[in-house]
Motif scaffolding. Sequence first.
Motif, PDB file in Angstrom:
ATOM      1  N   GLN A  57       0.866  -1.176   0.000  1.00  0.00           N
ATOM      2  CA  GLN A  57       0.000   0.000   0.000  1.00  0.00           C
ATOM      3  C   GLN A  57       0.901   1.223   0.000  1.00  0.00           C
ATOM      4  N   VAL A  58       0.745   2.051  -1.026  1.00  0.00           N
ATOM      5  CA  VAL A  58       1.533   3.267  -1.173  1.00  0.00           C
ATOM      6  C   VAL A  58       0.564   4.438  -1.158  1.00  0.00           C
ATOM      7  N   GLY A  59       0.547   5.189  -0.073  1.00  0.00           N
ATOM      8  CA  GLY A  59      -0.424   6.252   0.063  1.00  0.00           C
ATOM      9  C   GLY A  59      -1.832   5.676   0.118  1.00  0.00           C
ATOM     10  N   ASN A  60      -2.700   6.124  -0.792  1.00  0.00           N
ATOM     11  CA  ASN A  60      -4.077   5.634  -0.841  1.00  0.00           C
ATOM     12  C   ASN A  60      -4.254   4.434  -1.761  1.00  0.00           C
ATOM     13  N   HIS A  61      -3.174   4.024  -2.408  1.00  0.00           N
ATOM     14  CA  HIS A  61      -3.265   2.934  -3.377  1.00  0.00           C
ATOM     15  C   HIS A  61      -2.695   1.641  -2.793  1.00  0.00           C
ATOM     16  N   ALA A  62      -3.437   0.550  -2.969  1.00  0.00           N
ATOM     17  CA  ALA A  62      -2.983  -0.765  -2.519  1.00  0.00           C
ATOM     18  C   ALA A  62      -3.105  -1.747  -3.672  1.00  0.00           C
ATOM     19  N   GLY A  63      -2.170  -2.698  -3.728  1.00  0.00           N
ATOM     20  CA  GLY A  63      -2.228  -3.693  -4.794  1.00  0.00           C
ATOM     21  C   GLY A  63      -0.981  -4.549  -4.824  1.00  0.00           C
ATOM     22  N   GLN A  81       8.844   4.443 -12.991  1.00  0.00           N
ATOM     23  CA  GLN A  81       7.605   4.152 -12.290  1.00  0.00           C
ATOM     24  C   GLN A  81       7.497   2.653 -12.011  1.00  0.00           C
ATOM     25  N   PHE A  82       6.696   2.332 -11.006  1.00  0.00           N
ATOM     26  CA  PHE A  82       6.361   0.931 -10.774  1.00  0.00           C
ATOM     27  C   PHE A  82       4.844   0.793 -10.893  1.00  0.00           C
ATOM     28  N   THR A  83       4.401  -0.416 -11.156  1.00  0.00           N
ATOM     29  CA  THR A  83       3.001  -0.663 -11.482  1.00  0.00           C
ATOM     30  C   THR A  83       2.409  -1.675 -10.506  1.00  0.00           C
ATOM     31  N   ILE A  84       1.187  -1.389 -10.048  1.00  0.00           N
ATOM     32  CA  ILE A  84       0.493  -2.313  -9.153  1.00  0.00           C
ATOM     33  C   ILE A  84      -0.855  -2.699  -9.745  1.00  0.00           C
ATOM     34  N   ASN A  85      -1.269  -3.909  -9.461  1.00  0.00           N
ATOM     35  CA  ASN A  85      -2.606  -4.390  -9.795  1.00  0.00           C
ATOM     36  C   ASN A  85      -3.487  -4.087  -8.590  1.00  0.00           C
ATOM     37  N   GLU A  86      -4.366  -3.103  -8.719  1.00  0.00           N
ATOM     38  CA  GLU A  86      -5.085  -2.532  -7.576  1.00  0.00           C
ATOM     39  C   GLU A  86      -6.009  -3.547  -6.899  1.00  0.00           C
ATOM     40  N   ILE A  87      -6.054  -3.464  -5.566  1.00  0.00           N
ATOM     41  CA  ILE A  87      -7.014  -4.227  -4.770  1.00  0.00           C
ATOM     42  C   ILE A  87      -7.812  -3.249  -3.912  1.00  0.00           C
ATOM     43  N   VAL A 132     -14.084  -2.485  -4.281  1.00  0.00           N
ATOM     44  CA  VAL A 132     -14.265  -3.925  -4.173  1.00  0.00           C
ATOM     45  C   VAL A 132     -14.038  -4.338  -2.722  1.00  0.00           C
ATOM     46  N   GLY A 133     -14.875  -5.218  -2.199  1.00  0.00           N
ATOM     47  CA  GLY A 133     -14.769  -5.630  -0.806  1.00  0.00           C
ATOM     48  C   GLY A 133     -13.483  -6.377  -0.524  1.00  0.00           C
ATOM     49  N   ALA A 134     -13.044  -6.276   0.735  1.00  0.00           N
ATOM     50  CA  ALA A 134     -11.845  -6.974   1.222  1.00  0.00           C
ATOM     51  C   ALA A 134     -10.635  -6.621   0.372  1.00  0.00           C
ATOM     52  N   ASP A 135      -9.800  -7.633   0.054  1.00  0.00           N
ATOM     53  CA  ASP A 135      -8.532  -7.377  -0.631  1.00  0.00           C
ATOM     54  C   ASP A 135      -8.480  -8.027  -1.998  1.00  0.00           C
ATOM     55  N   GLN A 136      -9.570  -7.972  -2.745  1.00  0.00           N
ATOM     56  CA  GLN A 136      -9.566  -8.561  -4.070  1.00  0.00           C
ATOM     57  C   GLN A 136      -9.335  -7.505  -5.137  1.00  0.00           C
ATOM     58  N   SER A 137      -8.909  -7.971  -6.312  1.00  0.00           N
ATOM     59  CA  SER A 137      -8.510  -7.072  -7.391  1.00  0.00           C
ATOM     60  C   SER A 137      -9.696  -6.316  -7.966  1.00  0.00           C
ATOM     61  N   THR A 138      -9.450  -5.041  -8.317  1.00  0.00           N
ATOM     62  CA  THR A 138     -10.463  -4.231  -8.993  1.00  0.00           C
ATOM     63  C   THR A 138     -10.351  -4.353 -10.508  1.00  0.00           C
ATOM     64  N   GLY A 139      -9.209  -4.850 -10.994  1.00  0.00           N
ATOM     65  CA  GLY A 139      -8.971  -4.924 -12.432  1.00  0.00           C
ATOM     66  C   GLY A 139      -8.228  -3.721 -12.981  1.00  0.00           C
ATOM     67  N   ARG A 140      -8.013  -2.709 -12.141  1.00  0.00           N
ATOM     68  CA  ARG A 140      -7.297  -1.513 -12.603  1.00  0.00           C
ATOM     69  C   ARG A 140      -5.791  -1.676 -12.397  1.00  0.00           C
ATOM     70  N   ILE A 141      -5.023  -1.121 -13.325  1.00  0.00           N
ATOM     71  CA  ILE A 141      -3.564  -1.072 -13.217  1.00  0.00           C
ATOM     72  C   ILE A 141      -3.177   0.361 -12.871  1.00  0.00           C
ATOM     73  N   ILE A 142      -2.395   0.547 -11.804  1.00  0.00           N
ATOM     74  CA  ILE A 142      -2.002   1.884 -11.366  1.00  0.00           C
ATOM     75  C   ILE A 142      -0.489   2.031 -11.498  1.00  0.00           C
ATOM     76  N   HIS A 143      -0.077   3.091 -12.198  1.00  0.00           N
ATOM     77  CA  HIS A 143       1.341   3.399 -12.351  1.00  0.00           C
ATOM     78  C   HIS A 143       1.713   4.495 -11.341  1.00  0.00           C
TER      79      HIS A 143
END
Length: 310
Positions: A125-131, A140-146, A150-161
């Motif tokens: 989790q970096v700031g407000n973004h987790a994945g 840059q680094f890229t995370i697959n957002e959770i 979306v409930g709990a810690d499952q993926s939203t399908g979004r890619i965040i750079h």
Amino acid sequence: MTAPVINWIEEHWNIPGSLQEKIFYSLLAIFILSLFRFLANKLIYRTFTDVKVRYMWKSWVKNTIYFLLLIIIMTIWLEGIESLATFLGLVSAGLAIALQSPIVNLAGWLFIIIRKPFEVGDRVQVGNHAGDVIDIRFFQFTINEIGNWVGADQSTGRIIHIPNGQVFNISQANYNQGFSHIWNEITVLVTFESNWKKARKILEEIINRHADQLSETAEQRLLEASKKFMIFYSNLTPFVYIKAEDSGVLLTIRYLTLPKTRRITEHRIWENILEEFAKEEDIDFAYPTQRIYYNPSEGKGGTIKNPLKH
């Protein structure tokens, strides 16, 4: 072999001979290194089947190729140490002003590679973004957002750079590094009239079935993590805490789980709780209700008391 090519360029493009050689050797270097990268990636795909290992090798080859290409191009276009020093001085002065953010991001990349606050595959989790970290590049680094909507810690399908320079400005939480497990809690509220001791015993049996094996694994991981970090827990076994609330007896299950399986383990535990509690006649869940009391002295109708009493 190179002379006819250079002569042909000079004849058709009207470019001075020295400049032609530099262009030719620069293009040749790009071609050779690109071919080497292509063959290396082919070899990596044939040799490794693990996705993470394959990615790490590909990343290492890519960064090495870029570094070698930079050195070769500078060697071709710059003559002598004095020219190199002059060039670097001018470039560094311009970059410091015009490319401040990219330089910070490049420094962030070096920090990530050397210090390793996280690696590819880690859940962060970096700031407000987790994945889950799926790529680390120069800027840059890229995370697959959770999480998020979306409930709990499952993926939203979004890619965040996320720019690499953010590692210097905001905190990073790593779910995997060091102690690889996380604590999770499930709250169960039963009425005061329920047999809460029996309810607690049922919850302990359920959580022990799900978490015993994880506790043993966590103990080994904790021993390894303690060699690097000051991490200490006196007890890793699951536990059920008791607390009296306004509306009933609150039973809180606390147990260890892996970050990427938190939701599925919680789902299975709740399935067992609902099944077991349904068999017991003296255990009831507490939930919001309304109780209406009729007072004959006040005429028809009644008065509502404790409208949110559980």
